[in-house]
Design a protein around this motif. Structure first.
Motif, PDB file in Angstrom:
ATOM      1  N   ARG A 156       0.719  -1.162  -0.070  1.00 33.80           N
ATOM      2  CA  ARG A 156       0.165   0.031  -0.051  1.00 33.80           C
ATOM      3  C   ARG A 156       0.844   1.340   0.017  1.00 33.80           C
ATOM      4  N   ASP A 157       0.337   2.280  -0.752  1.00 36.86           N
ATOM      5  CA  ASP A 157       1.117   3.666  -0.586  1.00 36.86           C
ATOM      6  C   ASP A 157       0.545   4.501   0.701  1.00 36.86           C
ATOM      7  N   LEU A 158       1.322   4.546   1.545  1.00 36.09           N
ATOM      8  CA  LEU A 158       0.700   5.204   2.914  1.00 36.09           C
ATOM      9  C   LEU A 158       1.181   6.857   2.621  1.00 36.09           C
ATOM     10  N   THR A 159       0.140   7.616   3.164  1.00 33.55           N
ATOM     11  CA  THR A 159       0.404   8.936   3.318  1.00 33.55           C
ATOM     12  C   THR A 159       1.053   9.388   4.661  1.00 33.55           C
ATOM     13  N   ASP A 160       1.516  10.632   4.731  1.00 38.14           N
ATOM     14  CA  ASP A 160       2.183  11.205   5.706  1.00 38.14           C
ATOM     15  C   ASP A 160       1.481  10.998   7.011  1.00 38.14           C
ATOM     16  N   ASP A 161      -0.099  11.342   6.816  1.00 37.73           N
ATOM     17  CA  ASP A 161      -0.657  11.127   7.985  1.00 37.73           C
ATOM     18  C   ASP A 161      -0.930   9.402   8.488  1.00 37.73           C
ATOM     19  N   ASP A 162      -1.053   8.577   7.443  1.00 39.37           N
ATOM     20  CA  ASP A 162      -0.853   7.374   7.625  1.00 39.37           C
ATOM     21  C   ASP A 162       0.403   6.859   8.757  1.00 39.37           C
ATOM     22  N   ILE A 163       1.643   7.431   7.966  1.00 41.96           N
ATOM     23  CA  ILE A 163       2.881   7.115   8.857  1.00 41.96           C
ATOM     24  C   ILE A 163       2.955   7.883  10.219  1.00 41.96           C
ATOM     25  N   ARG A 164       2.269   8.960  10.252  1.00 39.11           N
ATOM     26  CA  ARG A 164       2.330   9.570  11.601  1.00 39.11           C
ATOM     27  C   ARG A 164       1.380   8.717  12.716  1.00 39.11           C
ATOM     28  N   ALA A 165       0.392   8.148  12.053  1.00 38.74           N
ATOM     29  CA  ALA A 165      -0.289   7.239  13.131  1.00 38.74           C
ATOM     30  C   ALA A 165       0.302   6.296  13.443  1.00 38.74           C
ATOM     31  N   VAL A 166       1.338   5.417  12.478  1.00 44.46           N
ATOM     32  CA  VAL A 166       2.156   4.477  13.187  1.00 44.46           C
ATOM     33  C   VAL A 166       3.102   4.939  13.884  1.00 44.46           C
TER      34      VAL A 166
END
Length: 116
Positions: free
Chosen positions: A68-78
């Motif tokens: 999957r291509d994660l957005t910066d928001d997804d990465i911040r959630a991780v």
């Protein structure tokens, strides 16, 4: 790869060159968590019983996993989940008298906070 992932990788390289073991460890584990979040679940239908090894993938490109291509928001959630996990573990360790390890986890959580 997003700007945040690029920054994490660059900071990992800097930490490794500086021989900062704490920063290297936390950045490696965070990048691994991000890689895990990019992975898609394996479909049961793709696991066949044909061939000499049951469930083995055969053919050109079968070992390539779709990501999957994660957005910066997804990465911040991780990153936030990693930070929260460290704070929770530090609190647990403190209650059991492991002050030194708890402090190390809090330092790691502070390092991750810079990426949020």
């Amino acid at each position: 790869m997003t700007d945040l992932q690029t920054r994490l990788r660059a900071d990992l390289l800097t930490a490794r060159k500086a021989r900062d073991t704490a920063a290297t460890a936390v950045l490696r584990s965070t990048l691994a968590a991000i890689s895990n979040a990019e992975a898609l679940p394996v479909a049961e239908a793709s696991l066949t019983g044909d061939g000499p090894i049951a469930g083995a993938a055969t053919g050109v490109g079968t070992t390539e996993a779709v990501r999957r291509d994660l957005t910066d928001d997804d990465i911040r959630a991780v990153i936030s989940a990693e930070r929260t996990e460290r704070i929770s573990a530090a609190t647990h360790l403190e209650s059991h008298g492991a002050q030194e390890k708890a402090e190390q986890l809090r330092v790691e959580a502070e390092l991750l906070e810079a990426y949020l």
